[in-house]
Design a protein around this motif. Structure first.
Motif, PDB file in Angstrom:
ATOM      1  N   LEU A 154      12.286  20.126  30.838  1.00  0.00           N
ATOM      2  CA  LEU A 154      12.847  20.119  29.488  1.00  0.00           C
ATOM      3  C   LEU A 154      13.331  18.727  29.100  1.00  0.00           C
ATOM      4  N   TRP A 204      12.875  24.634  23.936  1.00  0.00           N
ATOM      5  CA  TRP A 204      11.843  23.644  24.202  1.00  0.00           C
ATOM      6  C   TRP A 204      11.423  22.921  22.931  1.00  0.00           C
ATOM      7  N   VAL A 215       5.550  24.369  24.360  1.00  0.00           N
ATOM      8  CA  VAL A 215       5.740  25.116  25.604  1.00  0.00           C
ATOM      9  C   VAL A 215       4.686  26.202  25.706  1.00  0.00           C
TER      10      VAL A 215
END
Length: 322
Positions: free
Chosen positions: A32, A68, A75
């Protein structure tokens, strides 16, 4: 131009694509916070059979817990193959519980258009049942001889399709090719033994509006080897490459980011042609060279990539995505 034209898939920045095993929870936050454009949480090859169910739960939790998109990430989840008994449960559990936080699914070892159709049908039913408003995209991995033989048909299989990825390791195994490493070159071959496959796949992807993405380079302690492989792919028209280790993210971003002088020249080409058009001319001269409509199309490609990168780094991005 032909009257038959396929509109490009939804644009996404995909220079670097970080693979994260679904069984390695400690790696989720690092992904992340990384500089990768695209992260796929892996339920397939990186997860041992005994860990499949727990990995699926981990991935669902990671999609729900982390934002995300706010971090500028696309993602995705790499599903298990449709020839396994894990596939249907991957789709049903992940999409029912966290589909609203998911951008795409990555389908491995796609061999025929029917593989894509099956995935599309399941996604459509779950989105309708759960009221998921944004359609989840499909990325496919071309990594078998069958998939490469059918690559043009696969590229037309669904309106959800966004990208094609070249999976060199399984492709080599499928061909029974003699190779020294994942994504590396065999010194017995006079050149790049993957060139023909890469060239065929990028042609199919571009013909039908998809993004072509190069796959892994296994030796993460060989940055020059990774960089060379990425440059070969970029020269063919690929938009990005996998990173199987965080150290490869910066390398991929570097190779697939147009250099500033190249972007500046592309913008000058567009300006010169705009001025020529105002004067009733279809071509122009720039730095002693003729530029025309074909030059404009090539220049526009470069400018669009640069603008996508600039948008990702803009302070207003997080607010726009929220």
């Amino acid at each position: 131009m032909s009257l038959t034209r396929f509109e490009p898939a939804r644009p996404r920045l995909q220079r670097s694509e970080l693979a994260v095993p679904g069984s390695q929870v400690a790696m989720f936050r690092k992904a992340l916070e990384s500089d990768a454009d695209y992260v796929f949480l892996d339920l397939e090859d990186a997860v041992a059979p005994a860990d499949k169910e727990q990995a699926r739960k981990n991935v669902i939790a990671a999609l729900l817990e982390h934002d995300w998109r706010e971090r500028g990430k696309t993602v995705s989840v790499r599903l298990n193959g449709i020839d396994t008994h894990y596939f249907y449960r991957d789709v049903v559990d992940v999409v029912e519980q966290a589909g609203h936080r998911l951008d795409t699914v990555l389908v491995p070892k796609v061999g025929t258009p029917g593989d894509v159709y099956l995935t599309d049908a399941l996604l459509t039913q779950i989105e309708t049942a759960r009221g998921i408003r944004h359609p989840i995209g499909i990325d496919v991995l071309i990594e078998t001889a069958l998939g490469m033989a059918n690559v043009e048909a696969i590229a037309q299989a669904s309106r959800r399709l966004e990208a094609m990825h070249f999976g060199v390791a399984d492709f080599a195994a499928s061909l029974r090719a003699r190779t020294v490493s994942i994504g590396g070159l065999n010194p017995d071959y006079p050149g790049d033994q993957w060139h023909a496959a890469l060239s065929r796949m990028v042609t199919a992807a571009r013909a039908y509006g998809l993004r072509p993405i190069d796959g892994p380079y296994g030796d993460f302690k060989d940055p020059e080897g990774f960089r060379a492989a990425a440059r070969r792919a970029a020269a063919l028209g690929y938009e990005g490459k996998w990173a199987i280790h965080p150290s490869q993210i910066a390398l991929a971003n570097e190779v697939f980011t147009p250099p500033a002088p190249e972007v500046e020249r592309a913008r000058r080409i567009l300006d010169a042609l705009a001025e020529a058009a105002r004067e009733g001319r279809g071509a122009a001269q720039l730095d002693g060279r003729m530029v025309d409509a074909a030059s404009a199309r090539m220049a526009q490609n470069i400018v669009q990539i640069a603008e996508g990168i600039e948008a990702k780094s803009s302070p207003s991005l997080a607010g726009a995505r929220a």
